[in-house]
Design an enzyme around this catalytic site. Structure first.
Site, PDB file in Angstrom:
ATOM      1  N   ASP A 130       0.505  -1.242   0.063  1.00  0.00           N
ATOM      2  CA  ASP A 130      -0.291   0.106  -0.772  1.00  0.00           C
ATOM      3  C   ASP A 130       1.240   1.200   0.101  1.00  0.00           C
ATOM      4  OD1 ASP A 130      -2.442   1.679   0.922  1.00  0.00           O
ATOM      5  OD2 ASP A 130      -1.579   1.881   2.446  1.00  0.00           O
ATOM      6  N   ASP A 143      -1.819  -0.175   6.372  1.00  0.00           N
ATOM      7  CA  ASP A 143      -2.064   0.657   7.592  1.00  0.00           C
ATOM      8  C   ASP A 143      -3.263   0.226   7.538  1.00  0.00           C
ATOM      9  OD1 ASP A 143      -2.276   2.266   5.524  1.00  0.00           O
ATOM     10  OD2 ASP A 143      -1.345   3.716   6.850  1.00  0.00           O
ATOM     11  N   ASP A 157      -6.995  -2.045   3.994  1.00  0.00           N
ATOM     12  CA  ASP A 157      -5.838  -3.056   3.625  1.00  0.00           C
ATOM     13  C   ASP A 157      -6.028  -4.426   4.652  1.00  0.00           C
ATOM     14  OD1 ASP A 157      -4.202  -1.292   2.106  1.00  0.00           O
ATOM     15  OD2 ASP A 157      -3.479  -0.626   4.253  1.00  0.00           O
TER      16      ASP A 157
END
Length: 1024
Positions: free
Chosen positions: A387, A697, A701
């Site tokens: 990410d 985070d 996700d």
């Protein structure tokens, strides 16, 4: 969710248990006007739902809460721990040993603790393994609980025409009218009907990955097929209102919300969790071992059938069968001993210890491992899905360049700014006129400090921003700029933002003009010390240029903004934007007309501030920004064509051959990816045989973190949901920590291969020993309890110490190993078959030597007075009762004397105690020397001497010490059926054991030659 959330009406698994109809209204509320939404939901904004209708809908749709899946029962978890080939073999061996011990007791044979040591030890191993496994799995599904924690508990709802404050959020139903205020946690997915304040900003970054809070509107969106970020008139459960207030209507509750879909995806991912690459290899090894044990046991059985089953041939047919149950049981015990010898019982404990030591090493590098197998999985990671926000980037804004007007309208000054964090002392501004800050720079500092709602605090060795990251970066910039004339403010030294506070005191804010969608700017009215009001504005550079007619020069003078100056500013803006920089412009106005005397809400001009046309929203990061960042950090080259490597989540999902795209060499970029997009990418990669690590985070996700072979969450900025769904947490949020952890994982895997090879070679030796014993027909040299002791205790410390082998210097220069690479190559297997054969010959040989030789290699063995027999007598010991005149002299062992006057034939059973002790001691000594061989797969002990791993030398000392303990402590010697050895006997043990080092050195030399030849041939093929 890929269709803009149009699957909101799908079944909510599990809600039917409450008798509710799980179907919820399924329509694109974001693409409908407020009145159309109210009509669709059958509710009036003025009165809300009636109590009766709300109760009916609650009964129909169920409570507004996420499903709580019942955890598996303890008994189910316990049974799962035995779903392993090695464990099942061990369990069977323990059960058979226990039955045989009971049988011996019933027949008047061996009784007491000695008979039951073997089965009890095996059962104890299995119980400990099961307890550890149950403990780990019972703590594995915390991500769903963490997701439930971020839900709101109460809501302000209009029912029966009255506002009800503090209504439990679980009682909300589709159609409820809800009021949201600043600080509220959104209780359900809702359509904004009307803004009460001028703006409504919501922090939804954990759900979408956006770096800043987003502005919400009541206007409908034209596209029905849009992603979460595009639904600007929708607010989502679990997000937080950071500014403003509004009236909304509930469109989805419970599992029909966006967070409910993430909950379902996490649950789905948890059901799809695969075994780690190492676990798969060990399972394959266990299955192969089962087959090998079966074949060897069958061979042992066939070789010894003649001893317990005989017959005579009468007229060509076998007749008069004779069966000895006692001898059948004896050889069955040999088969059990064979199973115990073949299984490396200590392997699970050593692997767990090695992984635990690996977690400590990783913790020192800021990688906190939550699940032990993840340590090894990192070593074979082939793909890292990261990410961007908060991972590749720090999710912290910092000013890197300041551009100001020079002495003339057609000149610009550029200042480079150092620092990447919110620490005001991190870096400086290059070429900064700190003692002579001109009027133009002072105005920039004033606007950046006062037209700003962010704040910064110092917490636990890090600087944390409250508010928008862009505004926090501006406050840090002001601190680096300092004050006019180098003036130092007389404020508390603990105040991080002393310069910002000085500017705020000099220009007190009296009104705020919120962000506006049209003007794309924020403004504040301030009252200066002179009593004059001033408008300070910051916002999008293009929009400010359109509304400005003048420009301030270096000396503070104001001149007309002509086309040349405007073109110069726009050209600079274009260059900065192309470098992935977010650009802001600053402006001010002195002539404020009706606001010139504005002093608060009672002023006549206050009504103009409430006009919604004054405000705007910040757009989230787009595809171009993500591409620029990837170029900056080296994922893509500066001029690389990335048209086939950069996609939005929706574009990727629309592709027909997704796997072909994912097989491309180099990096790939997916922007504006929703949770299910990320999860699908991870799933496709895993299906293609990749070992996938996922970093993230946010809540969005979590499904992909859960599905990946190893999920890596951020420790500082990561949400609890992401941390609980992950296998590893980065304490410092530094992506480079993953690289260090991968190196550690590879080192751990290499060391695990070393001790697995060591333990397996030892077990091959034990199997060879028992097989040779059976094939030669001599008495049993090693009993199961002794083999257990060797496998668990004496082998354990050296195997664990091999986990401390230093890593190879080029470990990160090698490509990642494939997940299907063999744990043991054919050449390694051949090597250890040779070593194992020598172990078998040595242990059986020293047993035979004691019975048949008075001395060996010049070492006297007859001093204890034992009787020598021929090899023929030893191999036919079962016929001892038919030998005429066979007598045995007493012999001594330690302080004991063994006499066989009553039954000379017991010399081959009770009298074998010295020979058994010699066999066991040779086995222990060989395995200690063999641990030195395991230091390197092919490296000689001359190039990698034992002292490169001092822990191994210590472990060898501990193992020898434990062996001396059971030899020389009478009670333990009795339990293990052994006796103390003399000095001469120890010399014989060392003389027989040491050659294993020389044999493996020769095999390693052959291996190095084969490897060199293979590389040479490979090089020739490449040249051709």
């Amino acid at each position: 969710m890929g269709k803009g959330g149009q699957d909101e009406g799908r079944r909510r698994d599990g809600s039917a248990s409450s008798g509710a109809d799980p179907a919820q209204p399924a329509f694109p509320a974001w693409a409908r006007t407020p009145s159309e939404c109210l009509a669709e939901l059958g509710v009036s904004a003025d009165r809300g739902l009636s109590s009766e209708e709300a109760a009916a809908r609650l009964q129909r749709y169920g409570p507004n809460e996420l499903e709580r899946h019942a955890p598996p029962s303890v008994w189910k978890l316990v049974l799962e721990q035995f779903d392993d080939t090695l464990v099942r073999i061990l369990l069977l061996a323990a059960a058979v040993s226990f039955v045989l011990a009971l049988y011996d007791g019933a027949e008047g044979g061996e009784v007491g603790v000695t008979a039951f040591v073997e089965p009890l030890v095996i059962f104890l191993i299995l119980i400990v393994n099961a307890v550890v496994g149950v403990w780990q799995e019972s703590n594995a599904e915390k991500a769903l609980e963490a997701l439930v924690e971020i839900q709101s508990e109460h809501a302000t709802v209009k029912r029966d025409g009255r506002w009800s404050h503090g209504l439990p959020a679980r009682d909300l139903v589709p159609g409820d009218i809800v009021e949201l205020r600043v600080g509220d946690k959104v209780p359900a997915d809702m359509r904004v009907l009307q803004l009460i304040s001028s703006t409504l900003r919501v922090e939804q970054g954990s759900l979408t990955g956006e770096t800043a809070s987003v502005n919400k509107t009541s206007h409908k969106i034209e596209l029905e097929d849009t992603d979460i970020q595009g639904k600007e008139c929708m607010v989502f459960a679990g997000t937080t209102v950071v500014n403003g207030s509004a009236v909304c209507v509930v469109t989805g509750t419970g599992m029909a919300t966006e967070i409910g879909k993430i909950h379902a995806q996490i649950q789905e991912a948890s059901q799809e969790e695969d075994d780690t690459p190492l676990k798969k290899k060990l399972n394959e090894f266990g299955e192969a071992l089962t087959a090998i044990i079966g074949v060897i046991c069958a061979l042992v059985w066939l070789i010894n059938v003649k001893y317990f089953l005989s017959w005579e041939y009468v007229d060509g047919w076998p007749r008069n069968f004779k069966f000895s149950f006692e001898k059948c049981t004896y050889y069955f015990e040999i088969a059990v001993a064979l199973a115990v010898a073949a299984i490396p019982e200590g392997l699970p404990a050593v692997i767990t210890t090695c992984l635990a030591l690996g977690t400590r090493k990783m913790a020192q590098k800021n990688a906190l491992v939550r699940k032990l197998p993840s340590v090894e999985t990192l070593g074979c990671t082939t793909v890292i899905c990261s990410d961007k926000t908060g991972t590749l980037t720090t999710n912290q804004m910092s000013a890197v360049k300041l551009v100001a007007i020079g002495r003339w309208p057609d000149t610009l000054r550029t200042f480079k700014v150092d620092g990447t964090t919110y620490d005001p002392t991190d870096g400086k501004i290059h070429d900064w006129p700190s003692l002579s800050m001109d009027e133009n720079l002072q105005m920039i500092a004033k606007i950046a400090a006062v037209c700003n709602d962010a704040s910064i605090a110092h917490s636990e060795h890090q600087y944390v921003a409250t508010g928008m990251p862009t505004e926090a970066a501006l406050k840090v910039l002001v601190e680096k700029m300092g004050l006019p004339g180098g003036y130092t403010p007389s404020l508390d030294s603990s105040d991080l933002l002393r310069c910002c506070q000085w500017w705020s005191n000099a220009a007190k804010r009296v009104a705020t003009l919120e962000f506006d969608r049209t003007r794309k700017s924020m403004g504040v009215i301030v009252k200066e010390d002179s009593g004059k009001n001033l408008l300070l504005v910051k916002g999008a550079v293009e929009n400010l240029l359109e509304r400005c007619g003048y420009i301030q020069l270096l000396d503070g003078s104001v001149v007309l903004l002509d086309d040349g100056a405007k073109a110069l500013i726009l050209s600079t803006l274009s260059d900065m934007s192309a470098g992935a920089l977010r650009c802001l412009g600053f402006a001010y106005k002195e002539d404020l007309a009706e606001f010139a005397t504005y002093d608060g809400e009672e002023h006549a001009a206050h009504k103009y501030l409430l006009d919604p046309s004054y405000y705007y929203s910040i757009e989230s990061d787009n595809k171009e920004t993500a591409e620029a960042i990837c170029r900056e950090i080296g994922v893509f080259g500066p001029d690389e064509d990335i048209s086939s490597k950069s996609f939005t989540g929706k574009e990727f999902m629309a592709l027909s051959d997704k796997k072909k795209l994912l097989r491309q060499q180099g990096g790939l970029l997916f922007s504006r990816a929703e949770p299910k997009h990320k999860q699908e990418i991870v799933r496709l990669l895993k299906e293609d045989g990749e070992v996938v690590a996922m970093t993230g985070d946010g809540v969005n996700d979590a499904p992909a973190l859960k599905l990946a072979d190893i999920g890596v969450a951020m420790g500082i900025t990561g949400t609890e949901v992401a941390k609980e769904a992950s296998d590893m947490v980065l304490a410092d949020d530094n992506f480079s920590t993953i690289v260090a952890a991968v190196g550690e994982g590879r080192s751990i895997y290499n060391n695990m291969k070393a001790f697995i090879r060591y333990m397996i070679s030892s077990n091959i030796g034990e199997v060879a020993s028992i097989f040779l014993t059976s094939a030669l027909g001599i008495p049993e040299g090693l009993i199961p309890v002794q083999l257990l002791w060797v496998n668990l205790v004496t082998d354990g410390p050296p195997a664990t110490a091999l986990g401390f082998n230093p890593p190879d210097k080029d470990i990160m220069k090698k490509p990642p190993r494939r997940s299907d690479d063999s744990l043991i190559t054919p050449w390694i297997l051949f090597r250890y078959m040779v070593i194992g054969l020598y172990v078998g010959v040595a242990t059986v040989g020293i047993f035979i030597i004691w019975y048949t030789h008075g001395s060996f290699l010049g070492i006297d063995l007859a001093s204890d007075g034992h009787t020598l027999v021929s090899y023929s007598q030893l191999s036919n010991w079962g016929q001892c009762s038919t030998w005429e005149g066979f007598k045995v002299s007493p012999f001594t062992a330690g302080a004991s004397t063994f006499s066989f006057d009553a039954n000379p034939c017991d010399y081959f059973q009770g009298g074998k105690i010295k020979a058994t002790t010699l066999s066991l001691s040779v086995l222990v000594a060989i395995e200690m020397f063999n641990s030195l061989n395991a230091l390197s797969e092919d490296g000689s002990l001359l190039s990698m001497p034992p002292w490169v791993n001092p822990w191994l030398l210590l472990a060898m000392s501990v193992s020898f010490g434990l062996h001396f303990l059971i030899l020389y402590v009478p009670f333990l010697a009795q339990v293990f059926g052994i006796v103390p050895l003399s000095f001469n006997e120890w010399l014989l043990v060392i003389a027989v054991a040491f050659p294993v080092v020389l044999i493996d050195e020769v095999l390693k030399f052959v291996g190095r030659c084969l490897t060199a030849r293979a590389r040479k041939q490979s090089g020739k093929r490449k040249v051709e």
